[in-house]
Design an enzyme around this catalytic site. Structure first.
Site, PDB file in Angstrom:
ATOM      1  N   SER A 142       0.871  -1.190   0.000  1.00 28.78           N
ATOM      2  CA  SER A 142       0.000   0.000   0.000  1.00 28.78           C
ATOM      3  C   SER A 142       0.900   1.230   0.000  1.00 28.78           C
ATOM      4  O   SER A 142       2.084   1.136   0.365  1.00 28.78           O
ATOM      5  CB  SER A 142      -0.839  -0.006   1.280  1.00 28.78           C
ATOM      6  N   TYR A 155      -2.355  -1.187  10.349  1.00 32.01           N
ATOM      7  CA  TYR A 155      -2.271  -1.293   8.883  1.00 32.01           C
ATOM      8  C   TYR A 155      -0.923  -0.782   8.383  1.00 32.01           C
ATOM      9  O   TYR A 155      -0.246  -1.430   7.580  1.00 32.01           O
ATOM     10  CB  TYR A 155      -3.428  -0.502   8.272  1.00 32.01           C
TER      11      TYR A 155
HETATM   12  P1  NAD Z   1     -11.614  -5.965  -0.224  1.00 33.09           P
HETATM   13  O1  NAD Z   1     -12.210  -5.831   1.138  1.00 33.09           O
HETATM   14  O2  NAD Z   1     -12.427  -5.589  -1.427  1.00 33.09           O
HETATM   15  O3  NAD Z   1     -11.097  -7.462  -0.446  1.00 33.09           O
HETATM   16  C1  NAD Z   1     -10.413  -8.157   0.544  1.00 33.09           C
HETATM   17  C2  NAD Z   1     -10.364  -9.622   0.173  1.00 33.09           C
HETATM   18  O4  NAD Z   1      -9.655 -10.304   1.214  1.00 33.09           O
HETATM   19  C3  NAD Z   1     -11.751 -10.290   0.087  1.00 33.09           C
HETATM   20  O5  NAD Z   1     -11.728 -11.257  -0.936  1.00 33.09           O
HETATM   21  C4  NAD Z   1     -11.900 -10.958   1.448  1.00 33.09           C
HETATM   22  O6  NAD Z   1     -12.772 -12.077   1.452  1.00 33.09           O
HETATM   23  C5  NAD Z   1     -10.459 -11.378   1.682  1.00 33.09           C
HETATM   24  N1  NAD Z   1     -10.149 -11.623   3.089  1.00 33.09           N
HETATM   25  C6  NAD Z   1     -10.324 -10.806   4.151  1.00 33.09           C
HETATM   26  N2  NAD Z   1      -9.923 -11.431   5.271  1.00 33.09           N
HETATM   27  C7  NAD Z   1      -9.471 -12.654   4.910  1.00 33.09           C
HETATM   28  C8  NAD Z   1      -8.931 -13.758   5.607  1.00 33.09           C
HETATM   29  N3  NAD Z   1      -8.771 -13.743   6.935  1.00 33.09           N
HETATM   30  N4  NAD Z   1      -8.593 -14.860   4.908  1.00 33.09           N
HETATM   31  C9  NAD Z   1      -8.774 -14.907   3.558  1.00 33.09           C
HETATM   32  N5  NAD Z   1      -9.272 -13.885   2.840  1.00 33.09           N
HETATM   33  C10 NAD Z   1      -9.619 -12.788   3.511  1.00 33.09           C
HETATM   34  O7  NAD Z   1     -10.253  -5.132  -0.149  1.00 33.09           O
HETATM   35  P2  NAD Z   1      -9.307  -4.514  -1.279  1.00 33.09           P
HETATM   36  O8  NAD Z   1      -9.410  -3.037  -1.185  1.00 33.09           O
HETATM   37  O9  NAD Z   1      -9.478  -5.168  -2.599  1.00 33.09           O
HETATM   38  O10 NAD Z   1      -7.878  -4.873  -0.653  1.00 33.09           O
HETATM   39  C11 NAD Z   1      -7.031  -5.863  -1.182  1.00 33.09           C
HETATM   40  C12 NAD Z   1      -5.613  -5.581  -0.751  1.00 33.09           C
HETATM   41  O11 NAD Z   1      -5.187  -4.344  -1.310  1.00 33.09           O
HETATM   42  C13 NAD Z   1      -5.441  -5.475   0.768  1.00 33.09           C
HETATM   43  O12 NAD Z   1      -4.215  -6.071   1.163  1.00 33.09           O
HETATM   44  C14 NAD Z   1      -5.383  -3.968   0.984  1.00 33.09           C
HETATM   45  O13 NAD Z   1      -4.678  -3.629   2.145  1.00 33.09           O
HETATM   46  C15 NAD Z   1      -4.651  -3.548  -0.278  1.00 33.09           C
HETATM   47  N6  NAD Z   1      -4.825  -2.144  -0.617  1.00 33.09           N
HETATM   48  C16 NAD Z   1      -6.065  -1.633  -0.858  1.00 33.09           C
HETATM   49  C17 NAD Z   1      -6.183  -0.290  -1.175  1.00 33.09           C
HETATM   50  C18 NAD Z   1      -7.506   0.353  -1.473  1.00 33.09           C
HETATM   51  O14 NAD Z   1      -7.546   1.578  -1.577  1.00 33.09           O
HETATM   52  N7  NAD Z   1      -8.586  -0.403  -1.626  1.00 33.09           N
HETATM   53  C19 NAD Z   1      -5.042   0.517  -1.249  1.00 33.09           C
HETATM   54  C20 NAD Z   1      -3.800  -0.043  -0.985  1.00 33.09           C
HETATM   55  C21 NAD Z   1      -3.700  -1.370  -0.673  1.00 33.09           C
END
Ligand code: NAD
Length: 260
Positions: A142, A155
């Site tokens: 991130s 985080y």
């Molecule tokens: P999201 O909530 O849409 O998806 C998260 C996914 O992780 C889902 O499929 C959920 O079922 C799964 N998950 C959650 N807990 C779990 C567990 N204990 N075991 C297995 N699966 C699990 O989130 P997202 O925004 O797509 O985030 C995905 C990644 O990208 C994360 O690591 C997040 O930190 C990172 N990220 C997101 C952003 C953003 O702005 N959305 C920015 C930077 C980094």
């Protein structure tokens, strides 16, 4: 390009992970989906991805906070797809609170899912990658892997840890056909961020669209969300032969967030 490669994408039932799984499948990789959600919805995602791209697609509901289930995920992938050539560590959760108010169980869960799961998954797939002398490990960190924000102690700690782990694994594999890199997205409008938009709208009593603009204007100079498809395209590139000498990098895709 990725025909006959097998990929695990953790947390791929939603958001960025789902975008990455679809993009890898479009380039010919067989996919092990992972994550939670409605089982009928997950089955629809699984069968549609398999049919649309003509690849094998399985799903594991392994909980990324549990090391034994992460090992089982790797074993299931070998049993059902044949090997693990590509590992995308993407599963992640968020919780915001001042450090003195931060619930300790949320700290433990974020560290386990956002950081330790990366270690356990890499540890499980590395022997096979070394035997075949080929592998691609992409850790979804991130902008918070590079800089901090208030109220995100767990985080930010976890994502900085992911960037550090990425560098170590890249050094340990530097003379092999295995690469390990991190991607550092800014705001991507997924369910994880929608929750923060909703909380801001409620706190400041403003409409959702205005909350989105406020969130972006605080951090992201482009004032536009990064899309899951853009993160997925960068992941696919890191899996290509052209990216073979990108090692231990933390690549920003953040509308200028960390340039400030
Ligand atoms: P999201 O909530 O849409 O998806 C998260 C996914 O992780 C889902 O499929 C959920 O079922 C799964 N998950 C959650 N807990 C779990 C567990 N204990 N075991 C297995 N699966 C699990 O989130 P997202 O925004 O797509 O985030 C995905 C990644 O990208 C994360 O690591 C997040 O930190 C990172 N990220 C997101 C952003 C953003 O702005 N959305 C920015 C930077 C980094």
């Amino acid at each position: 390009m990725l025909k006959d490669k097998n990929a695990i994408v953790t947390g791929s039932t939603s958001g960025i992970g789902l975008g990455i799984a679809r993009a890898l499948a479009r380039h010919g990789a067989n996919i092990m989906l992972n994550g939670f959600g409605d089982l009928d919805d997950i089955e629809r995602i699984r069968s549609e991805t398999a049919e649309q791209y003509g690849v094998a697609v399985s799903h594991s509901g392994a909980d990324m906070s549990k090391p034994a289930e992460i090992r089982e995920l790797a074993e299931q992938t070998v049993a059902e797809l044949g090997a693990v050539d590509i590992l995308v560590n993407n599963a992640g959760i968020q919780h915001t609170a001042l450090v003195e108010d931060f619930p300790t169980e949320k700290w433990d869960a974020i560290l386990a899912i956002n950081l330790s799961s990366n270690f356990h998954a890499i540890r499980a797939v590395m022997p096979g990658m070394k035997r075949r002398n080929w592998g691609r490990i992409v850790n979804i960190a991130s902008a918070h892997g590079l800089v901090a924000s208030a109220t995100k102690a767990a985080y930010v700690t976890a994502k900085h840890g992911v960037v550090g782990l990425t560098k170590v694994v890249a050094l340990e594999t530097a003379t092999t056909g295995i690469t390990c890199n991190a991607i550092c997205p800014g705001w991507v409008l997924t369910p994880l961020v929608q929750k923060q938009v909703d909380a801001l709208a409620q706190r400041d009593r403003i409409p959702i669209e205005q909350a989105k603009e406020r969130l972006l204007s605080e951090k992201q100079p482009s004032r536009a969300f990064v899309t899951p498809e853009q993160v997925a395209a960068l992941t696919v590139f890191l899996c290509s032969e052209d990216a073979a000498q990108i090692r231990g990098a933390a690549l920003s895709i953040d509308g200028g967030w960390v340039a400030q």
